[in-house]
Enzyme design. Structure first.
Site, PDB file in Angstrom:
ATOM      1  N   ASN A   9       0.868  -1.175   0.000  1.00  0.00           N
ATOM      2  CA  ASN A   9       0.000   0.000   0.000  1.00  0.00           C
ATOM      3  C   ASN A   9       0.908   1.231   0.000  1.00  0.00           C
ATOM      4  OD1 ASN A   9      -1.750   2.083   0.590  1.00  0.00           O
ATOM      5  ND2 ASN A   9      -2.318   1.316   2.627  1.00  0.00           N
ATOM      6  N   LYS A  11       0.053   4.231  -0.123  1.00  0.00           N
ATOM      7  CA  LYS A  11      -0.573   5.392   0.533  1.00  0.00           C
ATOM      8  C   LYS A  11      -0.365   6.638  -0.338  1.00  0.00           C
ATOM      9  CE  LYS A  11      -0.098   3.015   4.901  1.00  0.00           C
ATOM     10  NZ  LYS A  11       0.108   3.061   6.332  1.00  0.00           N
ATOM     11  N   HIS A  93      -9.308   0.884   5.306  1.00  0.00           N
ATOM     12  CA  HIS A  93      -8.022   1.083   5.977  1.00  0.00           C
ATOM     13  C   HIS A  93      -8.228   2.039   7.158  1.00  0.00           C
ATOM     14  CE1 HIS A  93      -3.929   2.349   6.790  1.00  0.00           C
ATOM     15  NE2 HIS A  93      -3.534   1.251   6.175  1.00  0.00           N
ATOM     16  N   GLU A  95      -6.609   4.431   8.174  1.00  0.00           N
ATOM     17  CA  GLU A  95      -6.400   5.853   7.835  1.00  0.00           C
ATOM     18  C   GLU A  95      -7.631   6.434   7.143  1.00  0.00           C
ATOM     19  OE1 GLU A  95      -2.615   5.346   5.856  1.00  0.00           O
ATOM     20  OE2 GLU A  95      -1.750   4.743   7.780  1.00  0.00           O
ATOM     21  N   GLU A 163      -4.930  -5.185  10.803  1.00  0.00           N
ATOM     22  CA  GLU A 163      -3.915  -4.152  10.966  1.00  0.00           C
ATOM     23  C   GLU A 163      -4.133  -3.404  12.281  1.00  0.00           C
ATOM     24  OE1 GLU A 163      -2.103  -3.005   6.931  1.00  0.00           O
ATOM     25  OE2 GLU A 163      -3.755  -1.672   7.333  1.00  0.00           O
ATOM     26  N   GLY A 169       3.017   1.994  10.745  1.00  0.00           N
ATOM     27  CA  GLY A 169       3.968   3.087  10.570  1.00  0.00           C
ATOM     28  C   GLY A 169       4.737   3.439  11.827  1.00  0.00           C
ATOM     29  N   SER A 209       3.892  -2.427  10.169  1.00  0.00           N
ATOM     30  CA  SER A 209       5.352  -2.473  10.328  1.00  0.00           C
ATOM     31  C   SER A 209       5.970  -3.801   9.893  1.00  0.00           C
ATOM     32  CB  SER A 209       5.750  -2.121  11.766  1.00  0.00           C
ATOM     33  OG  SER A 209       5.335  -0.791  12.086  1.00  0.00           O
TER      34      SER A 209
HETATM   35  P1  PGA Z   1       3.210   0.089   7.544  1.00  0.00           P
HETATM   36  O1  PGA Z   1       1.709   0.295   7.039  1.00  0.00           O
HETATM   37  O2  PGA Z   1       3.735  -1.180   6.902  1.00  0.00           O
HETATM   38  O3  PGA Z   1       3.949   1.322   7.036  1.00  0.00           O
HETATM   39  O4  PGA Z   1       3.180  -0.010   9.020  1.00  0.00           O
HETATM   40  C1  PGA Z   1       0.845  -0.808   6.944  1.00  0.00           C
HETATM   41  C2  PGA Z   1      -0.489  -0.383   6.395  1.00  0.00           C
HETATM   42  O5  PGA Z   1      -1.028   0.640   6.823  1.00  0.00           O
HETATM   43  O6  PGA Z   1      -1.041  -1.067   5.526  1.00  0.00           O
END
Ligand code: PGA
Length: 247
Positions: A9, A11, A93, A95, A163, A169, A209
């Site tokens: 992803n 983003k 997601h 976010e 997640e 992140g 992560s």
């Molecule tokens: P990350 O994000 O690997 O940067 O922690 C995962 C995600 O939000 O899909």
């Protein structure tokens, strides 16, 4: 037997210049045993699909609207994703849930629109840190699953990504035991809602992560059928070892 899926992803990262990573990734992964997917920003879906032609890399979107068309400034429809040659779409997601106020009912509607259009929907669920600390993780996950599970799903058209918000992140990855506990609950929930065959066919990804250094340990956890990777999906150098770890 569920084939692993390693999904990236991007983003809100990447411009046309970033597409050199697609060729580099294809060269690095060769003919992988798992499925490989990249979800760039909407502006790059079509160009990335062209760059990925003839490689095992599938391309998807990070979100879609539930309506077919209309007055929804800034949104993209499932037909637009297909037209741009995307095959998958992430919905729900954390976010999107946090930044855009998306709730389970919206996520469900988006997933249903995606599946009806012929896309594979990747539905994200996950608890935040306060919920984990309060000991309500499994209740939160069960509620999100029940509320966002689309009708008419199959192992080909639906993927669930666990997640934990506190692991996204942050560099703070869930432990194998924490992942195993939630994935077992998700598997049981899928079987409860969809029956044994469909419930066992749907892949469960872990996200939060995931890096080259922890991927193998995560993929070894029961009921982990792949990963949804953010930061470490942006370059072939970081993403290819995660694909390799999926076998
Ligand atoms: P990350 O994000 O690997 O940067 O922690 C995962 C995600 O939000 O899909």
């Amino acid at each position: 037997m569920r084939r692993k899926l390693v999904a990236g992803n991007w983003k809100m990262n990447g411009t046309g210049a970033s597409l050199t990573e697609v060729g580099a990734l294809a060269a690095a992964i060769g003919d992988p045993a798992c499925e490989v997917l990249l979800c760039p920003p909407a502006t790059l879906i079509h160009r990335m699909a062209e760059a990925a032609d003839g490689t095992p890399i599938a391309v998807g979107a990070q979100d879609c609207h539930m309506a077919a068309s209309g007055a929804h400034t800034g949104d993209i429809s499932t037909a637009m994703i297909l037209d741009a040659r995307g095959s998958h779409v992430i919905v729900g997601h954390s976010e999107r849930r946090a930044d855009h106020g998306e709730d389970d009912a919206m996520v469900k509607a988006k997933a249903e629109a995606a599946i009806a259009a012929g896309l594979t929907a990747i539905v994200c669920v996950g608890e935040d840190l306060a919920q984990r600390d309060a000991g309500t993780t499994l209740d939160v996950i069960a509620g999100q699953l029940a509320g966002s599970l689309p009708g008419g799903a199959s192992g080909e058209t639906l993927v669930i990504a666990y997640e934990p918000v506190w692991a996204i992140g942050t560099g703070r990855v869930a432990t194998p035991d924490q992942i195993a506990e939630v994935h077992a609950a998700l598997r049981a929930g899928l079987i409860q809602h969809l029956g044994t065959d469909t419930g066992n066919a749907i892949r469960l990804l872990y996200g939060g992560s995931v890096k080259a250094g922890n991927a193998a340990e995560i993929f070894a956890v029961t009921d982990v059928d792949g990963a949804l990777v953010g930061g470490a999906s942006l370059t072939a150098a970081d993403f290819a070892p995660i694909v390799a770890a999926a076998g």
